[in-house]
Design a protein around this motif. Structure first.
Motif, PDB file in Angstrom:
ATOM      1  N   TRP A   4      54.745  40.073  43.992  1.00 47.49           N
ATOM      2  CA  TRP A   4      53.305  39.969  43.763  1.00 47.49           C
ATOM      3  C   TRP A   4      52.899  40.764  42.521  1.00 47.49           C
ATOM      4  N   LEU A   7      53.808  39.228  39.176  1.00 47.08           N
ATOM      5  CA  LEU A   7      53.041  38.056  38.754  1.00 47.08           C
ATOM      6  C   LEU A   7      51.678  38.409  38.151  1.00 47.08           C
ATOM      7  N   TRP A   8      51.157  39.610  38.414  1.00 45.65           N
ATOM      8  CA  TRP A   8      49.842  39.978  37.887  1.00 45.65           C
ATOM      9  C   TRP A   8      49.769  39.883  36.362  1.00 45.65           C
ATOM     10  N   GLU A  11      49.405  36.260  35.397  1.00 44.08           N
ATOM     11  CA  GLU A  11      48.105  35.693  35.762  1.00 44.08           C
ATOM     12  C   GLU A  11      47.020  36.133  34.788  1.00 44.08           C
ATOM     13  N   THR A  14      47.463  34.477  31.345  1.00 42.29           N
ATOM     14  CA  THR A  14      47.011  33.088  31.310  1.00 42.29           C
ATOM     15  C   THR A  14      45.540  33.022  30.929  1.00 42.29           C
ATOM     16  N   SER A  42      40.039  31.034  36.016  1.00 46.04           N
ATOM     17  CA  SER A  42      40.313  32.234  36.817  1.00 46.04           C
ATOM     18  C   SER A  42      40.288  31.906  38.304  1.00 46.04           C
ATOM     19  N   VAL A  45      43.657  30.311  39.008  1.00 43.85           N
ATOM     20  CA  VAL A  45      44.714  31.318  39.006  1.00 43.85           C
ATOM     21  C   VAL A  45      44.649  32.147  40.279  1.00 43.85           C
ATOM     22  N   LEU A  46      43.446  32.519  40.706  1.00 46.46           N
ATOM     23  CA  LEU A  46      43.299  33.289  41.946  1.00 46.46           C
ATOM     24  C   LEU A  46      43.747  32.479  43.163  1.00 46.46           C
ATOM     25  N   ALA A  48      45.967  30.035  43.193  1.00 49.22           N
ATOM     26  CA  ALA A  48      47.427  29.926  43.142  1.00 49.22           C
ATOM     27  C   ALA A  48      48.085  31.250  43.545  1.00 49.22           C
ATOM     28  N   ALA A  49      47.510  32.356  43.090  1.00 49.03           N
ATOM     29  CA  ALA A  49      48.070  33.665  43.436  1.00 49.03           C
ATOM     30  C   ALA A  49      47.930  33.919  44.931  1.00 49.03           C
ATOM     31  N   LYS A  52      50.496  31.817  46.749  1.00 50.71           N
ATOM     32  CA  LYS A  52      51.848  32.373  46.601  1.00 50.71           C
ATOM     33  C   LYS A  52      52.036  33.575  47.522  1.00 50.71           C
TER      34      LYS A  52
END
Length: 158
Positions: A4, A7-8, A11, A14, A42, A45-46, A48-49, A52
């Motif tokens: 996690w 990946l920040w 993210e 991006t 955003s 992206v949030l 998808a995060a 995940k």
């Protein structure tokens, strides 16, 4: 958690890359449109995060359950094998099951005094004691699958 955290930066990069390219390289869109697109990106992206992270949490929980299940199975199999060992023969019976060459030689000696029926009975007793007899109900012969034939009989697949 390590995945996690790793990946920040991706993210955030991006979002910054889009905003930097739209403003720095120029765009035919207004700043309001670029801002709205950045906001929508955003949100993507949030989402998808979060997906995940939820997937990883599910995978870790499933793995923990699998480990517990395998541990319980191993313990149950161990207890079962111990129960069979305890039900097995006592040390005196174990000593009696050690093959004595003279005893078995007498059983298979066809020229020795005594009838064949008595020798066969003794062989059956030995087989039962040594657990190498196969009961008739445990066999299923297939007469269509012959392994071989000879002067003394046929060998069938069981």
């Amino acid at each position: 958690p390590i995945r996690w955290i790793s990946l920040w930066p991706l993210e955030i990069a991006t979002l910054l890359l889009y905003v930097g390219a739209a403003i720095g390289l120029g765009s035919h869109n207004t700043l309001d449109t670029i801002g709205m697109n950045a906001f929508l990106m955003s949100l993507l992206v949030l989402a998808a995060a979060w997906g995940k992270r939820a997937l990883e949490h599910h995978e870790r929980t499933a793995f923990a359950l699998l480990a517990v299940e395998r541990t319980l199975r191993c313990e149950a199999e161990h207890k079962l094998s111990r129960a069979f060992q305890e039900q097995a023969k006592s040390p005196e019976e174990d000593a009696a099951s050690i093959p004595a060459t003279a005893y078995t030689a007498d059983l298979f000696d066809l020229e020795k005094d005594g009838s064949i029926e008595i020798q066969l009975e003794k062989l059956l007793e030995l087989g039962a004691r040594e657990h190498w007899l196969i009961r008739a109900e445990e066999l299923q012969l297939s007469q269509h699958k012959v392994l071989g034939k000879g002067g003394f009989g046929m060998a069938l697949v069981a």
